[in-house]
Design an enzyme around this catalytic site. Structure first.
Site, PDB file in Angstrom:
ATOM      1  CG  ASP A  96      14.702  -0.488   4.687  1.00 20.15           C
ATOM      2  OD1 ASP A  96      15.522   0.356   5.045  1.00 20.15           O
ATOM      3  OD2 ASP A  96      14.248  -1.362   5.469  1.00 20.15           O
ATOM      4  NE  ARG A 109      -0.735   2.141   5.130  1.00 17.87           N
ATOM      5  CZ  ARG A 109       0.335   1.410   4.824  1.00 17.87           C
ATOM      6  NH1 ARG A 109       1.299   1.924   4.082  1.00 17.87           N
ATOM      7  NH2 ARG A 109       0.456   0.170   5.254  1.00 17.87           N
ATOM      8  CD  GLU A 112       8.097   0.177  -3.382  1.00 20.62           C
ATOM      9  OE1 GLU A 112       6.991   0.707  -3.169  1.00 20.62           O
ATOM     10  OE2 GLU A 112       8.328  -1.014  -3.134  1.00 20.62           O
ATOM     11  CE  LYS A 149      -2.352  -1.892   3.624  1.00 18.47           C
ATOM     12  NZ  LYS A 149      -3.163  -1.903   4.862  1.00 18.47           N
ATOM     13  CG  ASP A 179       2.552   1.240   7.589  1.00 13.22           C
ATOM     14  OD1 ASP A 179       3.442   1.045   6.739  1.00 13.22           O
ATOM     15  OD2 ASP A 179       2.146   0.363   8.368  1.00 13.22           O
TER      16      ASP A 179
HETATM   17  P1  IMP Z   1      12.862  -3.696   1.578  1.00 14.13           P
HETATM   18  O1  IMP Z   1      12.499  -4.991   0.967  1.00 14.13           O
HETATM   19  O2  IMP Z   1      13.629  -3.832   2.859  1.00 14.13           O
HETATM   20  O3  IMP Z   1      13.507  -2.707   0.643  1.00 14.13           O
HETATM   21  O4  IMP Z   1      11.487  -3.156   2.123  1.00 14.13           O
HETATM   22  C1  IMP Z   1      10.829  -2.105   1.657  1.00 14.13           C
HETATM   23  C2  IMP Z   1       9.522  -1.967   2.394  1.00 14.13           C
HETATM   24  O5  IMP Z   1       9.713  -1.852   3.822  1.00 14.13           O
HETATM   25  C3  IMP Z   1       8.885  -0.679   1.950  1.00 14.13           C
HETATM   26  O6  IMP Z   1       8.088  -0.866   0.817  1.00 14.13           O
HETATM   27  C4  IMP Z   1       8.139  -0.239   3.183  1.00 14.13           C
HETATM   28  O7  IMP Z   1       6.849  -0.800   3.168  1.00 14.13           O
HETATM   29  C5  IMP Z   1       8.918  -0.803   4.347  1.00 14.13           C
HETATM   30  N1  IMP Z   1       9.816   0.242   4.937  1.00 14.13           N
HETATM   31  C6  IMP Z   1      11.150   0.321   4.848  1.00 14.13           C
HETATM   32  N2  IMP Z   1      11.635   1.389   5.504  1.00 14.13           N
HETATM   33  C7  IMP Z   1      10.549   2.039   5.998  1.00 14.13           C
HETATM   34  C8  IMP Z   1      10.388   3.246   6.770  1.00 14.13           C
HETATM   35  O8  IMP Z   1      11.334   3.975   7.120  1.00 14.13           O
HETATM   36  N3  IMP Z   1       9.110   3.575   7.088  1.00 14.13           N
HETATM   37  C9  IMP Z   1       8.034   2.831   6.731  1.00 14.13           C
HETATM   38  N4  IMP Z   1       8.131   1.702   5.999  1.00 14.13           N
HETATM   39  C10 IMP Z   1       9.384   1.305   5.647  1.00 14.13           C
HETATM   40 MG    MG Z   2       6.288  -0.560  -0.332  1.00 19.05          MG
END
Ligand code: IMP
Ligand code: MG
Length: 181
Positions: free
Chosen positions: A108, A170, A104, A48, A164
């Site tokens: 992260d 959000r 996106e 979302k 969120d």
């Molecule tokens: P990745 O697979 O670790 O890159 O995860 C990315 C997902 O983690 C994003 O799409 C977010 O939903 C969540 N995420 C990562 N960092 C944050 C943050 O600082 N705040 C909120 N959601 C986050």
């Molecule tokens: Mg996401």
């Protein structure tokens, strides 16, 4: 439900203001409109977190484009995302006829997006790129670089503008740092 005092106390400080976001989106909308003119364009978000970014970015695009959403669940190994993604709501379009931009919210560790990109590549779009609102490069554990990152931020947990914490925040119109204390 969280009470309003606790809710507000968790909003530590504004990291990126509404004005800054709006300015960056306008420039990115212009770039996309120039680059994809005359080409079939499909913007896709994985729900979302990116819904606010998608809604605002698409309104800065002045060429014909289609918009689609996907739902994906990340599998966790303990508390760590494995990067294995299960699509729970898929696209209706055959993307082989489109130039696809994945819109996106944040990159992260890079696990989710690198998996999503793999899935998209296997469907042979005309072209594929990733535009993210935020990038936290210090947190990366897999090799993944978005084509465009509008803001690079330090290793902080952020909320607002679609992002969120426990499903709250959000709807904040800006990006704020979350106060974990
Ligand atoms: P990745 O697979 O670790 O890159 O995860 C990315 C997902 O983690 C994003 O799409 C977010 O939903 C969540 N995420 C990562 N960092 C944050 C943050 O600082 N705040 C909120 N959601 C986050
Ligand atoms: Mg996401």
């Amino acid at each position: 439900m969280q009470n309003k005092i606790d809710y507000e106390a968790k909003i530590k400080s504004i990291l990126i203001s509404e004005e800054k976001i709006k300015k960056a989106l306008k420039a990115e909308g212009e770039r996309i409109s120039r680059e994809y003119e005359g080409k079939p364009l499909l913007l896709v978000s994985v729900l979302k977190g990116a819904f606010v970014f998608m809604a605002d970015l698409c309104r800065e695009i002045t060429i014909p484009c289609e918009i689609a959403f996907m739902c994906a669940e990340s599998y966790y190994e303990g508390t760590v995302s494995s990067g294995k993604v299960n699509i729970t709501m898929d696209l209706k379009q055959d993307i082989s006829e489109y130039n696809v931009i994945i819109v996106e919210d944040i990159v992260d560790t890079g696990r989710t997006l690198s998996e999503v990109v793999e899935i998209f590549r296997s469907r042979n779009p005309l072209s594929l790129s990733v535009v993210t609102l935020l990038d936290k490069p210090e947190r990366r554990v897999v090799k993944f670089e978005p084509d465009v990152a509008l803001f690079t931020i330090p290793d902080r947990f952020v909320i607002g503008y679609g992002l969120d914490c426990g499903e709250y925040y959000r709807n904040l119109p800006y990006i704020a740092e979350y106060n974990a204390e």
